[in-house]
Design a protein around this motif. Sequence first.
Motif, PDB file in Angstrom:
ATOM      1  N   GLU A 210      -8.357   3.862  -0.503  1.00 15.86           N
ATOM      2  CA  GLU A 210      -7.435   2.998   0.241  1.00 15.86           C
ATOM      3  C   GLU A 210      -8.499   1.768   0.334  1.00 15.86           C
ATOM      4  OE1 GLU A 210      -6.056   4.281   4.125  1.00 15.86           O
ATOM      5  OE2 GLU A 210      -4.203   4.715   3.313  1.00 15.86           O
ATOM      6  N   ALA A 211      -9.527   2.098   0.373  1.00 14.08           N
ATOM      7  CA  ALA A 211     -10.363   0.939   0.594  1.00 14.08           C
ATOM      8  C   ALA A 211     -10.347   0.010  -0.754  1.00 14.08           C
ATOM      9  CB  ALA A 211     -11.764   1.136   0.812  1.00 14.08           C
TER      10      ALA A 211
ATOM     11  N   ASN B   8     -14.060   1.968   6.413  1.00 11.88           N
ATOM     12  CA  ASN B   8     -14.386   2.728   5.173  1.00 11.88           C
ATOM     13  C   ASN B   8     -15.107   2.059   4.065  1.00 11.88           C
ATOM     14  OD1 ASN B   8     -12.357   0.854   4.894  1.00 11.88           O
ATOM     15  ND2 ASN B   8     -11.016   2.297   3.758  1.00 11.88           N
TER      16      ASN B   8
ATOM     17  N   LEU C 228     -18.249   9.659  -6.986  1.00 11.56           N
ATOM     18  CA  LEU C 228     -18.470  10.420  -5.749  1.00 11.56           C
ATOM     19  C   LEU C 228     -18.196  11.989  -6.106  1.00 11.56           C
ATOM     20  CD1 LEU C 228     -16.862   8.340  -2.849  1.00 11.56           C
ATOM     21  CD2 LEU C 228     -19.145   8.882  -3.244  1.00 11.56           C
TER      22      LEU C 228
ATOM     23  N   MET D 102       1.027  -1.152   0.041  1.00  9.12           N
ATOM     24  CA  MET D 102      -0.077  -0.045  -0.093  1.00  9.12           C
ATOM     25  C   MET D 102       0.951   1.275  -0.015  1.00  9.12           C
ATOM     26  SD  MET D 102      -3.306  -0.520  -0.179  1.00  9.12           S
ATOM     27  CE  MET D 102      -4.316   0.909   0.262  1.00  9.12           C
TER      28      MET D 102
ATOM     29  N   PHE E  71      -8.788  -1.279   7.547  1.00 15.20           N
ATOM     30  CA  PHE E  71      -8.231   0.080   7.875  1.00 15.20           C
ATOM     31  C   PHE E  71      -8.665   0.383   9.320  1.00 15.20           C
ATOM     32  CE2 PHE E  71      -8.012  -0.543   3.378  1.00 15.20           C
ATOM     33  CZ  PHE E  71      -6.754   0.023   3.226  1.00 15.20           C
TER      34      PHE E  71
ATOM     35  N   ARG F 175     -15.582  -7.415   3.242  1.00 14.85           N
ATOM     36  CA  ARG F 175     -15.242  -7.022   1.961  1.00 14.85           C
ATOM     37  C   ARG F 175     -13.737  -7.775   1.752  1.00 14.85           C
ATOM     38  NH1 ARG F 175     -14.967  -0.789   1.481  1.00 14.85           N
ATOM     39  NH2 ARG F 175     -13.244  -1.028   2.686  1.00 14.85           N
TER      40      ARG F 175
ATOM     41  N   PHE G 285     -17.473   1.432   0.986  1.00 12.20           N
ATOM     42  CA  PHE G 285     -17.936   2.169  -0.119  1.00 12.20           C
ATOM     43  C   PHE G 285     -19.390   2.832   0.022  1.00 12.20           C
ATOM     44  CE2 PHE G 285     -15.304  -1.164  -2.278  1.00 12.20           C
ATOM     45  CZ  PHE G 285     -14.146  -0.437  -2.289  1.00 12.20           C
ATOM     46  N   PRO G 286     -19.498   4.013  -0.529  1.00 11.68           N
ATOM     47  CA  PRO G 286     -21.098   4.480  -0.550  1.00 11.68           C
ATOM     48  C   PRO G 286     -22.030   4.000  -1.476  1.00 11.68           C
ATOM     49  CG  PRO G 286     -19.381   6.098  -1.193  1.00 11.68           C
ATOM     50  CD  PRO G 286     -18.865   4.961  -0.996  1.00 11.68           C
ATOM     51  N   LYS G 287     -22.005   2.630  -1.413  1.00 11.78           N
ATOM     52  CA  LYS G 287     -22.725   1.902  -2.019  1.00 11.78           C
ATOM     53  C   LYS G 287     -23.660   0.731  -1.168  1.00 11.78           C
ATOM     54  CE  LYS G 287     -19.263   1.585  -5.580  1.00 11.78           C
ATOM     55  NZ  LYS G 287     -19.541   1.383  -6.954  1.00 11.78           N
TER      56      LYS G 287
ATOM     57  N   ARG H 283     -23.320  11.280   1.713  1.00 13.30           N
ATOM     58  CA  ARG H 283     -22.280  11.210   2.581  1.00 13.30           C
ATOM     59  C   ARG H 283     -21.677  10.036   2.909  1.00 13.30           C
ATOM     60  NH1 ARG H 283     -25.863  14.279   7.263  1.00 13.30           N
ATOM     61  NH2 ARG H 283     -27.449  14.428   5.496  1.00 13.30           N
ATOM     62  N   TRP H 284     -20.485  10.165   3.494  1.00 18.87           N
ATOM     63  CA  TRP H 284     -19.618   8.982   3.882  1.00 18.87           C
ATOM     64  C   TRP H 284     -19.066   9.064   5.287  1.00 18.87           C
ATOM     65  CZ3 TRP H 284     -18.508  11.604  -0.958  1.00 18.87           C
ATOM     66  CH2 TRP H 284     -17.725  12.692  -0.845  1.00 18.87           C
TER      67      TRP H 284
ATOM     68  N   THR I 163     -22.784   2.653   4.290  1.00 17.53           N
ATOM     69  CA  THR I 163     -22.819   3.766   5.148  1.00 17.53           C
ATOM     70  C   THR I 163     -23.542   3.960   6.300  1.00 17.53           C
ATOM     71  OG1 THR I 163     -23.512   5.337   3.458  1.00 17.53           O
ATOM     72  CG2 THR I 163     -21.062   4.884   3.630  1.00 17.53           C
TER      73      THR I 163
ATOM     74  N   HIS J 191     -15.118   4.398  -8.007  1.00 21.18           N
ATOM     75  CA  HIS J 191     -15.252   4.809  -6.482  1.00 21.18           C
ATOM     76  C   HIS J 191     -15.308   6.429  -6.442  1.00 21.18           C
ATOM     77  CE1 HIS J 191     -15.827   0.967  -5.231  1.00 21.18           C
ATOM     78  NE2 HIS J 191     -14.539   0.671  -5.887  1.00 21.18           N
TER      79      HIS J 191
ATOM     80  N   SER K 244      -9.759   7.734   2.439  1.00 18.45           N
ATOM     81  CA  SER K 244     -10.172   6.291   2.687  1.00 18.45           C
ATOM     82  C   SER K 244     -10.849   5.575   1.790  1.00 18.45           C
ATOM     83  CB  SER K 244     -11.035   6.564   3.884  1.00 18.45           C
ATOM     84  OG  SER K 244     -12.332   7.000   3.669  1.00 18.45           O
ATOM     85  N   ILE K 245     -11.760   6.023   0.927  1.00 16.47           N
ATOM     86  CA  ILE K 245     -12.393   5.286  -0.314  1.00 16.47           C
ATOM     87  C   ILE K 245     -11.265   4.772  -1.019  1.00 16.47           C
ATOM     88  CG2 ILE K 245     -13.861   5.530  -2.065  1.00 16.47           C
ATOM     89  CD1 ILE K 245     -15.200   5.891   0.557  1.00 16.47           C
TER      90      ILE K 245
END
Lengths: 253, 456
Positions: free
Chosen positions: B338-339, A96, B358, A54, A92, A162, A98-100, B455-456, A148, B354, B335-336
Amino acid sequence: MNDIKVSARDVQVWYADNHAIKDVSVEIEDKTVTAFIGPSGCGKSTFLRCINRMNDTIDICRVEGDILLDGEDIYDPQVDPVQLRAKVGMVFQKPNPFPKSIYDNVAYGPRIHGLASGRSELDAVVEKSLRRAALWDEVKDRLNASGTGLSGGQQQRLCIARAVATEPEVLLMDEPASALDPIATAQIEELIDELREKFAVVIVTHSMQQAARVSQKTAFFHLGNLVEYGETSQIFTNPVDPRTESYITGRIG
Amino acid sequence: MTVNSQSPTSSSQGQAGPRKSRSLLAVDAHTKRRNASEARFQFMGKLAVGIGILALVGLLASILANGLSSFRQTYVTVDIFLDPAKLDKDGSGDLAKIAKVTTFGYKPLIKRAMAAAIAEHGIDDQGLKAKKIAALISPQAPATLRNYVLAHPDQIGKTVAFNLLASGRIDGYFKGRVTMDSAKLDRNISPEQLRLADEMHRVGLLETRFNWAFFTAPDASDTRPEAAGLGVAILGSAYMMIVVLLLALPLGVAASIYLEEFSKQNFLTDLIEVNISNLAAVPSIVFGILGLAVFINFAGLPKSAPIVGGLVLTLMTLPTIIIATRAALKAVPPSIREAALGVGASKMQTVFHHVLPLAMPGILTGAIIGLAQALGESAPLLLIGMVAFVREYPAAPPEGFFDPAAALPVQIYNWTTRGDPAFVERASGAIIVLLAFLLTMNIVAIILRRRFERRW
């Protein structure tokens, strides 16, 4: 004794001129929970992030030395980090998702790696992963709800689901419970213990109690050095190095 | 121990006497001063907002007062006998021969029809000659008639009811711009003609209606403001916006994604960044000079064409879009990323699956604001010839991109430079149309932002 899964030899990491990791050599066993402990800024997270590359995303970061996964050098120029990260999953510090939808969160990894063909197979992978993360019973009726919208502990378990959905061999966890309340933390710890049956788990934690509770092996980092590495019971009851003793008794760090 | 407890602070307090706690109910002088300065600051803030609103209201009021009347137009309804003796002398019905009759050939028809209509309704003709009566009708009318005849040659020999534009002065009379007093001093109109118009209005020969032609008709010459419309300008502006959208959005978004997500931070990217910020601040007329030199003189593209205008406005809009897009990409939490990277997505998958979705509301908002800016821009268009007098509609795209056209802001500028006061009304009307477009675009931007904001 389990097989060696990841073995690091003389790893050095620089952030520009800052020598963050110095000569770290460690052998991480399969089907074992290995805890990295140490004071803030000691390099434990940096080292963790070396294991799935990473750190590649940070321009100024430079890694030297060898890290072998099943005997293969992961920093070999022929290795594609994308493939590596499918084998070495990561969870992490801050949840975090995903906004899904919950479903899409879990299905994303299998989809991009082509691990499931067809909707029914994907459904099965999602269910299996959510069950492994002990989240299935709570979300099975609302898989299309947003990830989320879950509570903090549920979000973190969703992130674990995930990560395991791509069938990794090693699971890296960077302080996975530090943003959670004690009950959610207990759930995550219980989960980590179960995950050990399938994966090599490496967990970075600030809480020594947590390290003592969940891990079989513990590595203590200090100022970029790996000070001591051994059985968790030995590290916490009978440390060899005086620095380790100072840290676990609360005198430094 | 008693000596120790007499620390320096407590001894000094002892000298000043025991500190008496003050009542909370009495406000002390220091607090009063602070509150007063706070009140002053708030008052100044309110004053500033008030002045701003007042200026806006004043601006809108003056534009609306001047321009709203342009959405209405005075028409004369009259039956006209399409005399074959004038239009089709040998009775062959040959379109080529009919086309040889110019607009001058149609004037007598109108003159005759007007006289007949007045006689039929029994209106006092105020002692005006037939020519003066016909002057109530716009000089545009013969052309309207001729176009009708060429489109319907079979109507020759019949009597057809026409809605003809009243002349600019008559139109102005019904909108209050022309008065009896001003008519006395005016060579183009006389009080008798106005009185006749009043009579015609009374019997319904003349009426004021909604002015669709204002949105569809092309520009008209100085002598017939009543015929001038925004049709060509609206088309030209629309074509330019299409060019800008097709070029600036993909280019801008691609550049920002590369700079923000892929490129390494080094001297070159720093230089590019500084240059983009500088470009955003370059006066728009400079882009016009660039367009003239590069697109017209060097590349040989036609003058006054929407393609050139669109290219110039693209250059002008690009920095705005890039800056907005980069801000939107930066606002997506790391963070998105990284995810996504953590589950083994490639850099491109991370961005397209992603990050980009957004950032989309921010990107679209930036793009629309950039487009709105481009829509209202006139300076660069003056230099590339879009200020020319254009009466022909451009063809449908893509050929139409290369035809001469006008643009809304330039049309406004053009009309304000003309002599007839009727053009002031037209220009104000065009400003209202332009403002309506800009308002619509900004509302769309707000709706998009609300709709897709997550929002996240």
